[in-house]
Write an enzyme that holds these catalytic residues in place. Structure first.
Site, PDB file in Angstrom:
ATOM      1  N   CYS A  11       0.870  -1.181   0.000  1.00  0.00           N
ATOM      2  CA  CYS A  11       0.000   0.000   0.000  1.00  0.00           C
ATOM      3  C   CYS A  11       0.901   1.224   0.000  1.00  0.00           C
ATOM      4  O   CYS A  11       2.076   1.135  -0.368  1.00  0.00           O
ATOM      5  CB  CYS A  11      -0.983  -0.029   1.178  1.00  0.00           C
ATOM      6  SG  CYS A  11      -0.205   0.044   2.806  1.00  0.00           S
ATOM      7  N   ARG A  17      -3.331  -0.494   5.496  1.00  0.00           N
ATOM      8  CA  ARG A  17      -3.927  -1.574   4.708  1.00  0.00           C
ATOM      9  C   ARG A  17      -3.041  -2.801   4.557  1.00  0.00           C
ATOM     10  O   ARG A  17      -3.488  -3.931   4.775  1.00  0.00           O
ATOM     11  CB  ARG A  17      -4.316  -1.050   3.316  1.00  0.00           C
ATOM     12  CG  ARG A  17      -5.449  -0.063   3.355  1.00  0.00           C
ATOM     13  CD  ARG A  17      -5.576   0.691   2.068  1.00  0.00           C
ATOM     14  NE  ARG A  17      -4.442   1.591   1.869  1.00  0.00           N
ATOM     15  CZ  ARG A  17      -4.231   2.333   0.794  1.00  0.00           C
ATOM     16  NH1 ARG A  17      -5.081   2.244  -0.217  1.00  0.00           N
ATOM     17  NH2 ARG A  17      -3.200   3.139   0.712  1.00  0.00           N
ATOM     18  N   ASP A 128      -8.038   3.764   1.122  1.00  0.00           N
ATOM     19  CA  ASP A 128      -7.141   4.243   2.176  1.00  0.00           C
ATOM     20  C   ASP A 128      -7.963   4.715   3.377  1.00  0.00           C
ATOM     21  O   ASP A 128      -8.743   5.656   3.249  1.00  0.00           O
ATOM     22  CB  ASP A 128      -6.314   5.402   1.590  1.00  0.00           C
ATOM     23  CG  ASP A 128      -5.245   5.894   2.527  1.00  0.00           C
ATOM     24  OD1 ASP A 128      -5.242   5.467   3.700  1.00  0.00           O
ATOM     25  OD2 ASP A 128      -4.419   6.701   2.078  1.00  0.00           O
TER      26      ASP A 128
HETATM   27  P1  4NP Z   1      -1.733   2.824   4.138  1.00  0.00           P
HETATM   28  O1  4NP Z   1      -2.335   4.183   4.714  1.00  0.00           O
HETATM   29  O2  4NP Z   1      -1.218   3.135   2.766  1.00  0.00           O
HETATM   30  O3  4NP Z   1      -2.906   1.917   4.137  1.00  0.00           O
HETATM   31  O4  4NP Z   1      -0.641   2.406   5.113  1.00  0.00           O
HETATM   32  C1  4NP Z   1      -1.612   5.371   4.737  1.00  0.00           C
HETATM   33  C2  4NP Z   1      -0.717   5.612   5.738  1.00  0.00           C
HETATM   34  C3  4NP Z   1      -0.009   6.792   5.778  1.00  0.00           C
HETATM   35  C4  4NP Z   1      -0.201   7.745   4.797  1.00  0.00           C
HETATM   36  C5  4NP Z   1      -1.091   7.491   3.767  1.00  0.00           C
HETATM   37  C6  4NP Z   1      -1.800   6.300   3.743  1.00  0.00           C
HETATM   38  N1  4NP Z   1       0.492   8.978   4.841  1.00  0.00           N
HETATM   39  O5  4NP Z   1       0.247   9.824   3.981  1.00  0.00           O
HETATM   40  O6  4NP Z   1       1.329   9.154   5.719  1.00  0.00           O
END
Ligand code: 4NP
Length: 162
Positions: A11, A17, A128
């Site tokens: 991800c 995720r 997300d």
């Molecule tokens: P992930 O969620 O991709 O599901 O781990 C996110 C975690 C952090 C960020 C974006 C999405 N961020 O911009 O820091």
């Protein structure tokens, strides 16, 4: 015994995720006695959270389902992953685009959307949940666990139980 099937879930941050997907997959794989047949890891396309545990909401959501993901640590996707893993399974289409952009030519690892690859609808994404609420984390869990169950079922059907 065959080499294990090697799966990497990707991800953006590797704190919501993909660690939830890694936890669900590990739990369903263990439950089916396939721990030596399917290897699972996760990574992020971004580097903001490298070294951090999963988001506390992701940890709590998994814990509520009996799965401990608190010991996982975020890492960034790197080029060698495309040589080690058979499948690089992406949460959403942005991840898919970013992953394809860095996939080295000639690598064995193939790239797909996790839910689609696991038998879900074509183009199905995992949204997300980072800026969302508990409902969004619960939805992610339901999606990754459905995918995990389907992966295990398909593995048993095609390659046989242990
Ligand atoms: P992930 O969620 O991709 O599901 O781990 C996110 C975690 C952090 C960020 C974006 C999405 N961020 O911009 O820091």
């Amino acid at each position: 015994m065959d080499d294990p099937m090697r799966l990497l879930v990707v991800c953006l941050g590797n704190i919501c995720r993909s660690p939830m997907a890694e936890g669900a997959l590990r739990a369903r794989i263990e439950e089916a006695g396939l721990g030596r047949r399917i290897e699972v890891d996760s990574a992020g396309t971004g580097d903001w959270h490298v070294g951090e545990p999963p988001d506390r909401r992701a940890i709590a959501t998994a814990a509520a389902k009996g799965v401990d993901i608190s010991t996982l640590r975020a890492r960034q996707l790197h080029e060698q992953d495309f040589h080690h893993f058979d499948w690089v399974l992406c949460a959403d289409r942005n991840n898919l685009r970013d992953v394809r952009a860095i996939a080295p030519a000639g690598a064995s690892g193939r790239v797909a959307l996790l839910r689609e690859w696991a038998g879900g609808d074509k183009g199905a994404e995992i949204a997300d949940p980072y800026t969302g609420g508990q409902r969004h984390f619960d939805e992610v869990w339901a999606q990754v666990d459905t995918a995990a169950l389907a992966v295990v079922e398909r593995f048993v059907r095609h390659r046989g139980a242990v």
